[in-house]
Design an enzyme around this catalytic site. Structure first.
Site, short mmCIF file in Angstrom:
data_model
loop_
_atom_site.label_atom_id
_atom_site.label_comp_id
_atom_site.label_asym_id
_atom_site.label_seq_id
_atom_site.Cartn_x
_atom_site.Cartn_y
_atom_site.Cartn_z
N ASP A 81 0.85 -1.19 0.00
CA ASP A 81 0.00 0.00 0.00
C ASP A 81 0.88 1.24 0.00
OD1 ASP A 81 -3.06 0.82 0.71
OD2 ASP A 81 -1.67 2.20 1.69
N ASN A 89 -3.68 12.77 -3.55
CA ASN A 89 -4.96 13.07 -4.19
C ASN A 89 -5.52 14.41 -3.71
OD1 ASN A 89 -5.63 11.20 -6.13
ND2 ASN A 89 -6.62 9.79 -4.74
N GLU A 124 -5.02 2.39 -3.72
CA GLU A 124 -3.55 2.39 -3.83
C GLU A 124 -2.95 1.10 -3.30
OE1 GLU A 124 -4.48 4.66 0.05
OE2 GLU A 124 -5.44 4.19 -1.85
#
Length: 211
Positions: A81, A89, A124
């Site tokens: 991850d 973002n 992700e």
């Protein structure tokens, strides 16, 4: 009927072109239609953003690998991850976020071995299946992946990103989802321990260790 079938074939071929899947057999040959079908089967198992396998591909391959475990084969799984991806973002927008995910997928693809199956689980989070690989070797692959992310520049605005990774091996008779859950638990242990590390499932949760 023939016109409708022609339209369906045209639609299928358009899907394959968008996915950069080429057919070896010439149109009208005995193998052509089967290659179109095989190509579509491949497409539905691909994550469209990154080109890695998707969750369907992960589940199908883990199910297949679980049969090999019954024959004394080792199979391991990495769940990785991106650390702090939400901030990417939020600060730079989803277009930059998507670009980062595509680049992260490229890092995964070139770092793992040819025999490994790399997939995007969603968001992700990535999962990599390592056939014929015991937990010790899997831990080394995970550490190599962790180091690859440190060395990668994700654009001038972002720079390098770190990754947390959980590692587990599929047990004989175990449902494949249980292996994913154990790798996930190790991933979250890595996050709780400060991120940017590898945590390996050593069979007993109390004995799981980080690298």
């Amino acid at each position: 009927g023939e016109q409708m079938n022609g339209l369906k074939l045209d639609s299928a071929l358009a899907i394959l072109r968008r996915s950069s899947i080429e057919l070896a057999a010439p149109p009208g040959s005995p193998d052509y239609l089967q290659q179109v079908i095989d190509g579509l089967v491949t497409v539905i198992a691909i994550d469209p953003l990154t080109g890695l396998g998707n969750r369907r591909r992960l589940d199908e391959e883990l199910e297949r690998q679980s049969q090999l475990v019954k024959h004394a084969k080792f199979v391991s799984v990495l769940v990785a991850d991106l650390d702090g991806f939400k901030c990417v973002n939020d600060s730079h927008g989803h277009d930059i976020g998507d670009s980062v995910l595509r680049q992260a997928a490229a890092v995964v693809r070139r770092t793992v071995r040819d025999s490994d199956i790399a997939t995007r689980m969603g968001g992700e989070e990535f999962a990599i299946i390592l056939p014929d690989t015991d937990i010790k070797v899997a831990a080394k692959v995970a550490e190599r992946l962790r180091r690859a992310f440190i060395a990668e520049q994700f654009g001038d605005q972002i720079g390098p990103l770190t990754v947390s990774i959980g590692v587990a091996s599929l047990k004989c008779g175990e449902h494949p989802n249980e292996c994913i859950k154990r790798a996930d638990a190790c991933l979250y242990a890595a996050k709780r321990s400060g991120r940017h590390r590898v945590v390996v499932d050593l069979g007993d949760p109390a004995q799981s260790g980080s690298l």
